[in-house]
Design an enzyme around this catalytic site. Structure first.
Site, PDB file in Angstrom:
ATOM      1  N   GLY A   8      42.116  33.990  40.940  1.00 14.90           N
ATOM      2  CA  GLY A   8      41.477  34.333  42.217  1.00 14.90           C
ATOM      3  C   GLY A   8      40.339  35.314  42.011  1.00 14.90           C
ATOM      4  O   GLY A   8      40.156  36.258  42.789  1.00 14.90           O
ATOM      5  N   ARG A  33      38.894  28.741  42.526  1.00 10.18           N
ATOM      6  CA  ARG A  33      38.549  27.367  42.916  1.00 10.18           C
ATOM      7  C   ARG A  33      37.052  27.105  42.892  1.00 10.18           C
ATOM      8  O   ARG A  33      36.613  25.984  42.729  1.00 10.18           O
ATOM      9  CB  ARG A  33      39.091  27.075  44.318  1.00 10.18           C
ATOM     10  N   VAL A  60      45.340  27.081  41.857  1.00 12.04           N
ATOM     11  CA  VAL A  60      46.687  27.457  41.384  1.00 12.04           C
ATOM     12  C   VAL A  60      47.803  26.667  42.076  1.00 12.04           C
ATOM     13  O   VAL A  60      48.928  26.636  41.597  1.00 12.04           O
ATOM     14  CB  VAL A  60      46.993  28.970  41.540  1.00 12.04           C
ATOM     15  N   SER A 139      51.723  43.168  47.949  1.00 13.36           N
ATOM     16  CA  SER A 139      51.151  43.667  49.207  1.00 13.36           C
ATOM     17  C   SER A 139      52.176  44.594  49.852  1.00 13.36           C
ATOM     18  O   SER A 139      53.378  44.484  49.578  1.00 13.36           O
ATOM     19  CB  SER A 139      50.909  42.476  50.144  1.00 13.36           C
ATOM     20  N   TYR A 152      53.937  34.994  55.665  1.00 15.23           N
ATOM     21  CA  TYR A 152      53.144  35.753  54.687  1.00 15.23           C
ATOM     22  C   TYR A 152      54.012  36.843  54.060  1.00 15.23           C
ATOM     23  O   TYR A 152      54.046  37.006  52.838  1.00 15.23           O
ATOM     24  CB  TYR A 152      51.899  36.360  55.353  1.00 15.23           C
ATOM     25  N   PHE A 190      39.961  38.322  52.944  1.00 20.86           N
ATOM     26  CA  PHE A 190      41.334  38.218  53.433  1.00 20.86           C
ATOM     27  C   PHE A 190      41.417  37.906  54.935  1.00 20.86           C
ATOM     28  O   PHE A 190      42.050  36.943  55.352  1.00 20.86           O
ATOM     29  CB  PHE A 190      42.078  39.521  53.104  1.00 20.86           C
TER      30      PHE A 190
HETATM   31  C1  8X3 Z   1      47.466  42.693  52.957  1.00 26.26           C
HETATM   32  C2  8X3 Z   1      47.934  43.788  53.837  1.00 26.26           C
HETATM   33  O1  8X3 Z   1      48.882  44.515  56.085  1.00 26.26           O
HETATM   34  O2  8X3 Z   1      47.481  42.533  56.113  1.00 26.26           O
HETATM   35  O3  8X3 Z   1      48.451  42.018  52.298  1.00 26.26           O
HETATM   36  O4  8X3 Z   1      49.703  42.433  55.218  1.00 26.26           O
HETATM   37  S1  8X3 Z   1      48.518  43.255  55.371  1.00 26.26           S
END
Ligand code: 8X3
Length: 258
Positions: A8, A33, A60, A139, A152, A190
């Site tokens: 990544g 990618r 991946v 995380s 997630y 993100f």
């Molecule tokens: C990133 C932080 O707080 O958006 O993994 O889960 S959060």
């Protein structure tokens, strides 16, 4: 520290990690990618530093692509000292009863199965050499569950478990395993990825100062640069204005002068 492989590496924490290590390694393997981005980063790094960089564009999520790419490495490039399992993403932020299956599958396939595929392919090379260091990008979502974070968070709790599990299995082969667990990080894709490209929703960092991707890269470098008898297993990183996943001081970011 001769050879590092970063998954990544096209953006965010992966890219920042590449820049952080560039002056300290002889060889760097960048995967991701988007081949054009990998090539641009590679040229930039080799312009300023005396390292060799190889780029391996693959996804991946696809084991056969991972296998073909990694097995294409010449024997001397397989002596990977540091594997940074960084590839990962959040998709969506929705209650369990209405979450999108395609989001769940993408997160499970990338954050969990992708990390496993790459580790399964590279760790035997480390075991053979009785040397190596695996650093997982987990995380704070692997430490705390927050509303609508369900799947997630589950993938990151799995990464947290795997870091520990890998240590159990690999410590007797003198292989180090650690992880960094960041909270919100700006200068990454993100939020844009989580919200399917919705730039308005992705503006979640305007009223506080989150971490920046070089902050995480610095911690990864710190973990990797300890003497060989030291294994830093876990570092949890918060922005100063975040006390938990759901408690953030959103009174502005001026205080930090950024
Ligand atoms: C990133 C932080 O707080 O958006 O993994 O889960 S959060």
């Amino acid at each position: 520290m001769n050879t590092i492989l970063i998954t990544g590496a096209t953006s965010g924490i992966g890219r920042a990690t590449a820049y952080r290590f560039a002056a300290h390694v002889k060889r760097m393997i960048l995967t991701g990618r988007r081949a054009d981005r990998l090539d641009a980063i590679s040229s930039d790094l080799m312009k300023d530093h005396s390292l060799e960089v190889k780029t391996l564009p693959f996804d991946v999520r696809d084991y056969e692509s991972c296998r073909a790419a990694l097995e294409s490495l010449p024997q001397d490039w397989r002596s990977i000292d540091i594997l940074v399992n960084n590839a990962g993403k959040a998709k969506g932020l929705a209650p369990i009863q209405s979450g999108e299956l395609r989001h769940w599958e993408e997160m499970i396939d990338t954050n969990l199965k992708g990390l496993l595929y790459v580790t399964r392919l590279i760790s035997p090379w480390m075991v053979e050499r009785k040397s190596g260091h695996i650093i997982n990008v987990c995380s704070i979502a692997g430490k705390e569950v927050y509303p609508n974070g369900n799947v997630y968070c589950a993938t990151k709790f799995a990464v947290d478990a795997l870091t520990k599990g890998m240590r159990f299995d690999l410590h007797k082969h003198r292989i180090r395993v650690g992880q960094v667990c960041p909270s919100h990080v700006e200068e990454t894709e993100f939020a844009l990825v989580r919200f399917d490209g919705d730039e308005e929703l992705a503006k979640m960092y305007e009223d506080f100062q989150p971490l920046k991707s070089p902050d995480i890269a610095e911690t990864i470098y710190f973990i990797a640069s300890q003497p060989p008898h030291v294994n830093i297993e876990d570092v949890v990183m918060w922005g100063t204005q975040q006390a938990s996943a759901i408690v953030t001081d959103r009174s502005g970011r001026d205080f930090f002068g950024d």
